[in-house]
Motif scaffolding. Structure first.
Motif, PDB file in Angstrom:
ATOM      1  N   HIS A 162      36.672  -1.578  14.472  1.00 15.18           N
ATOM      2  CA  HIS A 162      36.584  -1.664  15.936  1.00 15.18           C
ATOM      3  C   HIS A 162      37.003  -0.327  16.519  1.00 15.18           C
ATOM      4  CE1 HIS A 162      37.818  -4.044  19.772  1.00 15.18           C
ATOM      5  NE2 HIS A 162      36.511  -3.912  19.736  1.00 15.18           N
ATOM      6  N   GLY A 163      36.247   0.193  17.464  1.00 16.68           N
ATOM      7  CA  GLY A 163      36.634   1.441  18.093  1.00 16.68           C
ATOM      8  C   GLY A 163      36.255   2.644  17.246  1.00 16.68           C
ATOM      9  N   PHE A 164      37.143   3.641  17.216  1.00 15.64           N
ATOM     10  CA  PHE A 164      36.788   4.928  16.650  1.00 15.64           C
ATOM     11  C   PHE A 164      37.763   5.455  15.594  1.00 15.64           C
ATOM     12  CE2 PHE A 164      35.177   4.539  20.943  1.00 15.64           C
ATOM     13  CZ  PHE A 164      33.830   4.820  20.780  1.00 15.64           C
ATOM     14  N   LEU A 165      39.030   5.113  15.685  1.00 16.75           N
ATOM     15  CA  LEU A 165      39.992   5.696  14.749  1.00 16.75           C
ATOM     16  C   LEU A 165      40.111   4.877  13.470  1.00 16.75           C
ATOM     17  CD1 LEU A 165      43.189   7.583  15.596  1.00 16.75           C
ATOM     18  CD2 LEU A 165      43.242   5.928  13.741  1.00 16.75           C
ATOM     19  N   MET A 166      40.411   3.588  13.581  1.00 17.45           N
ATOM     20  CA  MET A 166      40.484   2.734  12.391  1.00 17.45           C
ATOM     21  C   MET A 166      39.182   1.961  12.234  1.00 17.45           C
ATOM     22  SD  MET A 166      42.996   3.237  10.444  1.00 17.45           S
ATOM     23  CE  MET A 166      42.723   1.807   9.399  1.00 17.45           C
ATOM     24  N   ASN A 167      38.113   2.707  12.076  1.00 15.72           N
ATOM     25  CA  ASN A 167      36.795   2.151  11.829  1.00 15.72           C
ATOM     26  C   ASN A 167      36.301   2.799  10.537  1.00 15.72           C
ATOM     27  OD1 ASN A 167      34.207   1.018  12.043  1.00 15.72           O
ATOM     28  ND2 ASN A 167      34.110   1.342  14.254  1.00 15.72           N
ATOM     29  N   SER A 168      35.121   2.453  10.120  1.00 13.48           N
ATOM     30  CA  SER A 168      34.463   2.891   8.890  1.00 13.48           C
ATOM     31  C   SER A 168      34.885   1.997   7.737  1.00 13.48           C
ATOM     32  CB  SER A 168      34.729   4.359   8.536  1.00 13.48           C
ATOM     33  OG  SER A 168      35.926   4.514   7.807  1.00 13.48           O
ATOM     34  N   VAL A 196      31.068   4.939  14.563  1.00 14.32           N
ATOM     35  CA  VAL A 196      31.486   6.121  13.796  1.00 14.32           C
ATOM     36  C   VAL A 196      30.332   6.637  12.940  1.00 14.32           C
ATOM     37  CG1 VAL A 196      33.937   5.558  13.828  1.00 14.32           C
ATOM     38  CG2 VAL A 196      32.502   4.622  12.009  1.00 14.32           C
ATOM     39  N   ASP A 197      29.097   6.275  13.347  1.00 11.97           N
ATOM     40  CA  ASP A 197      27.875   6.813  12.746  1.00 11.97           C
ATOM     41  C   ASP A 197      27.723   6.479  11.270  1.00 11.97           C
ATOM     42  OD1 ASP A 197      26.853   8.548  15.138  1.00 11.97           O
ATOM     43  OD2 ASP A 197      28.971   9.062  14.915  1.00 11.97           O
ATOM     44  N   GLU A 198      28.225   5.318  10.866  1.00 10.33           N
ATOM     45  CA  GLU A 198      28.071   4.869   9.483  1.00 10.33           C
ATOM     46  C   GLU A 198      26.916   3.881   9.402  1.00 10.33           C
ATOM     47  OE1 GLU A 198      30.846   3.439   5.716  1.00 10.33           O
ATOM     48  OE2 GLU A 198      31.579   3.137   7.751  1.00 10.33           O
ATOM     49  N   ASP A 199      26.157   3.927   8.324  1.00 10.45           N
ATOM     50  CA  ASP A 199      25.037   3.026   8.154  1.00 10.45           C
ATOM     51  C   ASP A 199      25.524   1.580   8.082  1.00 10.45           C
ATOM     52  OD1 ASP A 199      23.261   1.480   5.838  1.00 10.45           O
ATOM     53  OD2 ASP A 199      22.065   2.613   7.280  1.00 10.45           O
ATOM     54  N   PRO A 200      25.074   0.706   8.984  1.00  5.74           N
ATOM     55  CA  PRO A 200      25.605  -0.665   9.025  1.00  5.74           C
ATOM     56  C   PRO A 200      25.391  -1.450   7.733  1.00  5.74           C
ATOM     57  CG  PRO A 200      24.483  -0.156  11.068  1.00  5.74           C
ATOM     58  CD  PRO A 200      24.179   0.974  10.124  1.00  5.74           C
ATOM     59  N   LEU A 201      24.222  -1.305   7.115  1.00  4.72           N
ATOM     60  CA  LEU A 201      23.959  -2.083   5.907  1.00  4.72           C
ATOM     61  C   LEU A 201      24.835  -1.622   4.755  1.00  4.72           C
ATOM     62  CD1 LEU A 201      22.431  -4.217   4.338  1.00  4.72           C
ATOM     63  CD2 LEU A 201      20.598  -2.532   3.951  1.00  4.72           C
ATOM     64  N   ARG A 224      19.509  11.064  21.633  1.00  6.06           N
ATOM     65  CA  ARG A 224      19.833  11.787  22.850  1.00  6.06           C
ATOM     66  C   ARG A 224      20.271  10.812  23.923  1.00  6.06           C
ATOM     67  NH1 ARG A 224      15.563  14.365  20.517  1.00  6.06           N
ATOM     68  NH2 ARG A 224      15.780  16.606  20.170  1.00  6.06           N
ATOM     69  N   TYR A 225      21.046  11.285  24.862  1.00  7.28           N
ATOM     70  CA  TYR A 225      21.591  10.454  25.940  1.00  7.28           C
ATOM     71  C   TYR A 225      20.457   9.847  26.767  1.00  7.28           C
ATOM     72  CZ  TYR A 225      24.029   9.303  30.301  1.00  7.28           C
ATOM     73  OH  TYR A 225      24.524   8.664  31.409  1.00  7.28           O
ATOM     74  N   PRO A 226      20.349   8.506  26.807  1.00 13.33           N
ATOM     75  CA  PRO A 226      19.254   7.876  27.534  1.00 13.33           C
ATOM     76  C   PRO A 226      19.547   7.655  29.017  1.00 13.33           C
ATOM     77  CG  PRO A 226      19.997   6.582  25.625  1.00 13.33           C
ATOM     78  CD  PRO A 226      21.073   7.557  25.975  1.00 13.33           C
ATOM     79  N   GLY A 227      20.843   7.589  29.381  1.00 15.37           N
ATOM     80  CA  GLY A 227      21.216   7.286  30.751  1.00 15.37           C
ATOM     81  C   GLY A 227      22.486   6.458  30.792  1.00 15.37           C
ATOM     82  N   PRO A 228      22.901   6.058  31.997  1.00 18.11           N
ATOM     83  CA  PRO A 228      24.170   5.324  32.138  1.00 18.11           C
ATOM     84  C   PRO A 228      24.190   4.024  31.338  1.00 18.11           C
ATOM     85  CG  PRO A 228      23.343   6.060  34.276  1.00 18.11           C
ATOM     86  CD  PRO A 228      22.243   6.298  33.289  1.00 18.11           C
ATOM     87  N   GLY A 229      25.387   3.666  30.876  1.00 18.69           N
ATOM     88  CA  GLY A 229      25.578   2.391  30.201  1.00 18.69           C
ATOM     89  C   GLY A 229      25.534   2.458  28.696  1.00 18.69           C
ATOM     90  N   TRP A 230      25.231   3.631  28.128  1.00 14.83           N
ATOM     91  CA  TRP A 230      25.167   3.775  26.677  1.00 14.83           C
ATOM     92  C   TRP A 230      26.475   4.370  26.170  1.00 14.83           C
ATOM     93  CZ3 TRP A 230      20.567   3.344  23.410  1.00 14.83           C
ATOM     94  CH2 TRP A 230      19.474   2.779  24.084  1.00 14.83           C
ATOM     95  N   LEU A 231      26.954   3.858  25.050  1.00 15.32           N
ATOM     96  CA  LEU A 231      28.196   4.337  24.447  1.00 15.32           C
ATOM     97  C   LEU A 231      27.912   5.525  23.537  1.00 15.32           C
ATOM     98  CD1 LEU A 231      31.266   3.797  23.796  1.00 15.32           C
ATOM     99  CD2 LEU A 231      30.446   2.458  21.847  1.00 15.32           C
ATOM    100  N   GLU A 232      28.711   6.579  23.686  1.00 10.97           N
ATOM    101  CA  GLU A 232      28.568   7.734  22.809  1.00 10.97           C
ATOM    102  C   GLU A 232      29.374   7.512  21.537  1.00 10.97           C
ATOM    103  OE1 GLU A 232      29.082  12.623  22.749  1.00 10.97           O
ATOM    104  OE2 GLU A 232      29.612  11.469  24.541  1.00 10.97           O
ATOM    105  N   THR A 233      28.721   7.664  20.402  1.00  9.05           N
ATOM    106  CA  THR A 233      29.397   7.476  19.120  1.00  9.05           C
ATOM    107  C   THR A 233      30.253   8.686  18.800  1.00  9.05           C
ATOM    108  OG1 THR A 233      27.673   8.495  17.754  1.00  9.05           O
ATOM    109  CG2 THR A 233      27.374   6.166  18.357  1.00  9.05           C
ATOM    110  N   LEU A 234      31.033   8.562  17.728  1.00 12.93           N
ATOM    111  CA  LEU A 234      31.907   9.653  17.336  1.00 12.93           C
ATOM    112  C   LEU A 234      31.115  10.920  17.023  1.00 12.93           C
ATOM    113  CD1 LEU A 234      34.986   9.848  17.042  1.00 12.93           C
ATOM    114  CD2 LEU A 234      34.709   9.426  14.602  1.00 12.93           C
ATOM    115  N   GLY A 235      29.896  10.754  16.517  1.00 11.80           N
ATOM    116  CA  GLY A 235      29.073  11.902  16.162  1.00 11.80           C
ATOM    117  C   GLY A 235      28.137  12.374  17.257  1.00 11.80           C
ATOM    118  N   GLY A 236      28.228  11.768  18.450  1.00 11.47           N
ATOM    119  CA  GLY A 236      27.441  12.237  19.577  1.00 11.47           C
ATOM    120  C   GLY A 236      26.112  11.546  19.776  1.00 11.47           C
ATOM    121  N   ARG A 237      25.848  10.473  19.049  1.00  6.64           N
ATOM    122  CA  ARG A 237      24.653   9.667  19.309  1.00  6.64           C
ATOM    123  C   ARG A 237      24.999   8.580  20.325  1.00  6.64           C
ATOM    124  NH1 ARG A 237      20.948   9.514  13.820  1.00  6.64           N
ATOM    125  NH2 ARG A 237      20.951  11.772  13.502  1.00  6.64           N
ATOM    126  N   HIS A 238      24.018   7.728  20.650  1.00  2.00           N
ATOM    127  CA  HIS A 238      24.234   6.778  21.739  1.00  2.00           C
ATOM    128  C   HIS A 238      23.704   5.403  21.339  1.00  2.00           C
ATOM    129  CE1 HIS A 238      25.387  10.033  24.475  1.00  2.00           C
ATOM    130  NE2 HIS A 238      24.473  10.723  23.820  1.00  2.00           N
TER     131      HIS A 238
END
Length: 301
Positions: A162-168, A196-201, A224-238
């Motif tokens: 959950h979240g960004f620090l204790m994830n993966s 945290v940009d890890e492959d879910p499967l 790339r940033y699509p617009g408001p309401g999207w969460l930015e991942t640790l690696g900069g994706r959305h």
């Protein structure tokens, strides 16, 4: 396998008082579910009230939950609470651990077998690998104490990716193995690894052997940033949530991994998309049940 919905999925309606807790139980029953997982943050009508709310202090709501479960046949399967075991202010960390132990006691008193606690604030993003390494023993010590208390009360506690620090998958597995208790496991969320940009499967497959509870959800992903309401991942994706089965996750492959692992516990839908809440919950749960049935039949053929 028992399928249900987290109360978190109904948070927009609960916050606007357009549905009651009793109504959530009824809605899940009407959609074919058998259990509800309660996120305590969904009780209250504004964010401040939700953050300060403590179920163990509210006998009236506990009574309503127990009555709704009895009236609908929907089991209250687990509790989810925010928590942080890294507070630096004097007494803060101790208070958080003691609070989590009170929720263990509440689970035991209510006949609820599972408690998920965060261990750091959800929004905390790691500044460096060294920061994570410095915090890890502090978190582990708190989780060992919590697991020991849970063992005495017959409750299973867990960390969620959950979240960004204790994830993966690696950090969650590492913590579960460091605590080394059957009363401390993992609430495995198949979608949250994307934060945290890890492959879910791949991540799901590596964690199923330590899972005590499973969350299923779906996301849309963009580079790339699509617009408001999207969460930015640790690696900069959305990413943004959507109805289970509507998004970019390979839901059939995820379900296949769950079934092949032998997991046979609670599965909670978490809907957090922009679609209408009831549509997201009803259609999502129907898709969960359908896809599990389809994949089970494939594996049996």
């Amino acid at each position: 396998m028992q399928f249900g919905v987290s109360s978190y999925s109904f948070q927009p309606l609960l916050r606007r008082q357009e549905i009651t807790l009793e109504g959530v139980f009824e809605q899940i029953a009407a959609s074919g579910g058998t259990h509800m997982e309660l996120a305590t943050l969904t009780i209250g009508h504004d964010l401040e009230a939700m953050m300060d709310y403590e179920l163990y202090e509210d006998a009236g709501t506990r009574g309503r939950l127990e009555a709704a479960a009895a009236n609908t046949g929907i089991v209250l399967s687990g509790l989810c609470i925010p928590a942080s075991f890294i507070g630096e202010e004097t007494g803060t960390r101790r208070a958080q651990i003691d609070r989590a132990k009170r929720y263990v006691d509440l689970c035991a008193d209510m006949g609820v077998g599972f408690l998920r606690t965060d261990v750091v604030p959800w929004a905390l993003r790691p500044e460096s690998y060294a920061q994570v390494e410095a915090l890890f023993p502090v978190i582990t010590e708190a989780c060992i104490e919590l697991a020991d208390h849970a063992a005495a009360r017959g409750v299973v506690t867990s960390i969620e990716n959950h979240g960004f620090l204790m994830n993966s998958s690696e950090r969650c597995r590492r913590l579960v193995h460091a605590v080394d208790s059957p009363n401390f496991r993992m609430t495995l969320d198949v979608g949250n690894f994307l934060c945290v940009d890890e492959d879910p499967l791949m991540a799901t497959q590596s964690c199923l052997d330590i899972a005590s509870f499973v969350h299923v959800k779906d996301f849309l992903r963009r580079k790339r940033y699509p617009g408001p309401g999207w969460l930015e991942t640790l690696g900069g994706r959305h990413i943004v949530g959507t109805v289970f089965g509507f998004g970019d996750l390979d839901t059939h492959a995820l379900v296949r991994a769950i079934l092949r692992s032998g997991y046979d516990g609670y599965v909670s839908l978490e809907f957090e998309g922009n679609e209408p809440t009831l549509m997201g919950c009803d259609t999502g749960l129907a898709n969960v049940i359908r896809i599990f049935s389809e994949v089970k039949a494939e594996l049996a053929a």
